[in-house]
Scaffold this active site. Sequence first.
Site, PDB file in Angstrom:
ATOM      1  N   VAL A   2       1.533   4.954   6.086  1.00 52.10           N
ATOM      2  CA  VAL A   2       0.110   5.189   6.327  1.00 52.10           C
ATOM      3  C   VAL A   2      -0.119   6.701   6.235  1.00 52.10           C
ATOM      4  O   VAL A   2       0.533   7.478   6.945  1.00 52.10           O
ATOM      5  CB  VAL A   2      -0.340   4.648   7.698  1.00 52.10           C
ATOM      6  CG1 VAL A   2      -1.868   4.601   7.762  1.00 52.10           C
ATOM      7  CG2 VAL A   2       0.239   3.266   7.967  1.00 52.10           C
ATOM      8  N   ILE A   3      -1.011   7.086   5.314  1.00 55.82           N
ATOM      9  CA  ILE A   3      -1.267   8.515   5.094  1.00 55.82           C
ATOM     10  C   ILE A   3      -2.689   8.830   5.544  1.00 55.82           C
ATOM     11  O   ILE A   3      -3.640   8.132   5.162  1.00 55.82           O
ATOM     12  CB  ILE A   3      -1.069   8.885   3.605  1.00 55.82           C
ATOM     13  CG1 ILE A   3       0.367   8.537   3.173  1.00 55.82           C
ATOM     14  CG2 ILE A   3      -1.345  10.378   3.388  1.00 55.82           C
ATOM     15  CD1 ILE A   3       0.660   8.751   1.697  1.00 55.82           C
ATOM     16  N   PHE A  36       0.862  -1.198   0.000  1.00 55.59           N
ATOM     17  CA  PHE A  36       0.000   0.000   0.000  1.00 55.59           C
ATOM     18  C   PHE A  36       0.896   1.244   0.000  1.00 55.59           C
ATOM     19  O   PHE A  36       1.875   1.310   0.741  1.00 55.59           O
ATOM     20  CB  PHE A  36      -0.880  -0.016   1.261  1.00 55.59           C
ATOM     21  CG  PHE A  36      -2.170   0.749   1.137  1.00 55.59           C
ATOM     22  CD1 PHE A  36      -3.368   0.089   0.950  1.00 55.59           C
ATOM     23  CD2 PHE A  36      -2.177   2.138   1.218  1.00 55.59           C
ATOM     24  CE1 PHE A  36      -4.566   0.790   0.848  1.00 55.59           C
ATOM     25  CE2 PHE A  36      -3.365   2.847   1.114  1.00 55.59           C
ATOM     26  CZ  PHE A  36      -4.554   2.175   0.933  1.00 55.59           C
ATOM     27  N   ALA A  40       0.087  -1.911   5.835  1.00 49.88           N
ATOM     28  CA  ALA A  40       0.742  -1.810   7.151  1.00 49.88           C
ATOM     29  C   ALA A  40       0.039  -2.677   8.200  1.00 49.88           C
ATOM     30  O   ALA A  40       0.679  -3.172   9.128  1.00 49.88           O
ATOM     31  CB  ALA A  40       0.769  -0.353   7.602  1.00 49.88           C
ATOM     32  N   PHE A  98      11.003  -0.464  13.297  1.00 51.50           N
ATOM     33  CA  PHE A  98       9.763   0.194  12.849  1.00 51.50           C
ATOM     34  C   PHE A  98      10.090   1.251  11.792  1.00 51.50           C
ATOM     35  O   PHE A  98      10.455   2.383  12.110  1.00 51.50           O
ATOM     36  CB  PHE A  98       9.096   0.834  14.070  1.00 51.50           C
ATOM     37  CG  PHE A  98       7.733   1.403  13.814  1.00 51.50           C
ATOM     38  CD1 PHE A  98       6.658   0.577  13.518  1.00 51.50           C
ATOM     39  CD2 PHE A  98       7.509   2.768  13.891  1.00 51.50           C
ATOM     40  CE1 PHE A  98       5.395   1.105  13.294  1.00 51.50           C
ATOM     41  CE2 PHE A  98       6.245   3.303  13.671  1.00 51.50           C
ATOM     42  CZ  PHE A  98       5.177   2.466  13.375  1.00 51.50           C
ATOM     43  N   ARG A 147      10.167  12.123   3.241  1.00 51.15           N
ATOM     44  CA  ARG A 147      10.869  11.166   4.107  1.00 51.15           C
ATOM     45  C   ARG A 147      11.279   9.892   3.369  1.00 51.15           C
ATOM     46  O   ARG A 147      11.767   8.940   3.975  1.00 51.15           O
ATOM     47  CB  ARG A 147       9.953  10.817   5.301  1.00 51.15           C
ATOM     48  CG  ARG A 147       9.829  11.983   6.263  1.00 51.15           C
ATOM     49  CD  ARG A 147       8.600  11.924   7.139  1.00 51.15           C
ATOM     50  NE  ARG A 147       8.564  13.084   8.024  1.00 51.15           N
ATOM     51  CZ  ARG A 147       8.215  14.324   7.668  1.00 51.15           C
ATOM     52  NH1 ARG A 147       7.865  14.593   6.414  1.00 51.15           N
ATOM     53  NH2 ARG A 147       8.232  15.317   8.539  1.00 51.15           N
ATOM     54  N   HIS A 162      -9.879   5.697   9.617  1.00 51.18           N
ATOM     55  CA  HIS A 162      -9.171   4.486   9.193  1.00 51.18           C
ATOM     56  C   HIS A 162      -7.676   4.555   9.523  1.00 51.18           C
ATOM     57  O   HIS A 162      -7.078   3.577   9.976  1.00 51.18           O
ATOM     58  CB  HIS A 162      -9.371   4.304   7.687  1.00 51.18           C
ATOM     59  CG  HIS A 162      -9.027   2.947   7.181  1.00 51.18           C
ATOM     60  ND1 HIS A 162      -9.718   1.822   7.530  1.00 51.18           N
ATOM     61  CD2 HIS A 162      -8.040   2.534   6.336  1.00 51.18           C
ATOM     62  CE1 HIS A 162      -9.180   0.771   6.925  1.00 51.18           C
ATOM     63  NE2 HIS A 162      -8.155   1.176   6.212  1.00 51.18           N
ATOM     64  N   GLU A 211      -0.936  -5.593   7.909  1.00 51.52           N
ATOM     65  CA  GLU A 211      -0.423  -6.970   7.830  1.00 51.52           C
ATOM     66  C   GLU A 211       1.024  -7.104   8.309  1.00 51.52           C
ATOM     67  O   GLU A 211       1.540  -8.239   8.404  1.00 51.52           O
ATOM     68  CB  GLU A 211      -0.527  -7.482   6.384  1.00 51.52           C
ATOM     69  CG  GLU A 211      -1.918  -7.910   5.949  1.00 51.52           C
ATOM     70  CD  GLU A 211      -2.857  -6.759   5.630  1.00 51.52           C
ATOM     71  OE1 GLU A 211      -2.359  -5.670   5.257  1.00 51.52           O
ATOM     72  OE2 GLU A 211      -4.087  -6.935   5.766  1.00 51.52           O
ATOM     73  N   THR A 213     -11.206   9.799   7.023  1.00 50.71           N
ATOM     74  CA  THR A 213     -11.925   8.974   7.996  1.00 50.71           C
ATOM     75  C   THR A 213     -10.957   8.490   9.085  1.00 50.71           C
ATOM     76  O   THR A 213      -9.735   8.645   8.942  1.00 50.71           O
ATOM     77  CB  THR A 213     -12.524   7.729   7.300  1.00 50.71           C
ATOM     78  OG1 THR A 213     -11.420   6.869   6.936  1.00 50.71           O
ATOM     79  CG2 THR A 213     -13.316   8.097   6.062  1.00 50.71           C
TER      80      THR A 213
HETATM   81  N1  INI Z   1      -2.440   0.428   4.481  1.00 54.18           N
HETATM   82  C1  INI Z   1      -1.295   1.134   4.473  1.00 54.18           C
HETATM   83  O1  INI Z   1      -0.215   0.546   4.540  1.00 54.18           O
HETATM   84  N2  INI Z   1      -1.329   2.494   4.410  1.00 54.18           N
HETATM   85  C2  INI Z   1      -2.505   3.183   4.363  1.00 54.18           C
HETATM   86  O2  INI Z   1      -2.453   4.449   4.289  1.00 54.18           O
HETATM   87  C3  INI Z   1      -3.710   2.467   4.373  1.00 54.18           C
HETATM   88  N3  INI Z   1      -4.982   3.176   4.314  1.00 54.18           N
HETATM   89  O3  INI Z   1      -4.992   4.388   4.403  1.00 54.18           O
HETATM   90  O4  INI Z   1      -6.019   2.551   4.169  1.00 54.18           O
HETATM   91  C4  INI Z   1      -3.659   1.053   4.428  1.00 54.18           C
HETATM   92  N4  INI Z   1      -4.787   0.291   4.432  1.00 54.18           N
HETATM   93  C5  INI Z   1      -4.771  -1.108   4.151  1.00 54.18           C
HETATM   94  C6  INI Z   1      -4.501  -1.954   5.370  1.00 54.18           C
HETATM   95  O5  INI Z   1      -3.157  -1.848   5.783  1.00 54.18           O
HETATM   96  C7  INI Z   1      -4.796  -3.438   5.101  1.00 54.18           C
HETATM   97  O6  INI Z   1      -3.950  -3.898   4.090  1.00 54.18           O
HETATM   98  C8  INI Z   1      -6.249  -3.714   4.706  1.00 54.18           C
HETATM   99  O7  INI Z   1      -7.134  -3.150   5.650  1.00 54.18           O
HETATM  100  C9  INI Z   1      -6.517  -5.244   4.629  1.00 54.18           C
HETATM  101  O8  INI Z   1      -6.325  -5.873   5.896  1.00 54.18           O
END
Ligand code: INI
Length: 157
Positions: free
Chosen positions: A84-85, A25, A59, A116, A130, A91, A61, A89
């Site tokens: 992760v951005i 992702f 992230a 990490f 970064r 999330h 996983e 929401t």
């Molecule tokens: N996963 C990320 O690594 N970065 C993100 O910004 C992100 N957002 O924003 O949704 C993200 N979502 C997916 C998540 O990590 C899982 O792969 C998914 O929920 C399946 O379990």
Amino acid sequence: MKKVEEISGALGGEGLRFALVVARFNDLITERLLDGAVDALVRHGVEVSNLQVIRVPGAWELPGATAQVLARGGVDGVVTLGCVIRGDTPHFEYVAGEAASGLGALARSSPVPVIFGVLTTDTLDQALERAGSKAGNKGWEAAMSALEMANLYRELQ
Ligand code: INI
């Protein structure tokens, strides 16, 4: 006066083996983090054949896959890389929070370091800064921490 004993990890990577667990992702960012991490490890003496890249969807996983890598063994450290951005929401909080707490728990209980290298940013620009531009490359920094901690753990054992 007697010198105080100090123990710290060296930065040499000769003979060390690392797994790099990388989230797909936001791969625009995570591939740059991976490039930086591999570059740092190889420049410090780690053989390419002693590196293994393990890819996961996101992230969220990272802790699960890292736990599997640790259970399998055969590495001196694990570098986790993700990005992760923040969106519109909540999330972000769930994904970033679970990645951080899951990896933190593994880092505390593992006999080898779990590093990490997960960016948590408000914007894509902050992440790009970064990942190899004006704020350096956090993948490189994560790899340097892995080298130091792997050598430190060897000293401490
Ligand atoms: N996963 C990320 O690594 N970065 C993100 O910004 C992100 N957002 O924003 O949704 C993200 N979502 C997916 C998540 O990590 C899982 O792969 C998914 O929920 C399946 O379990």
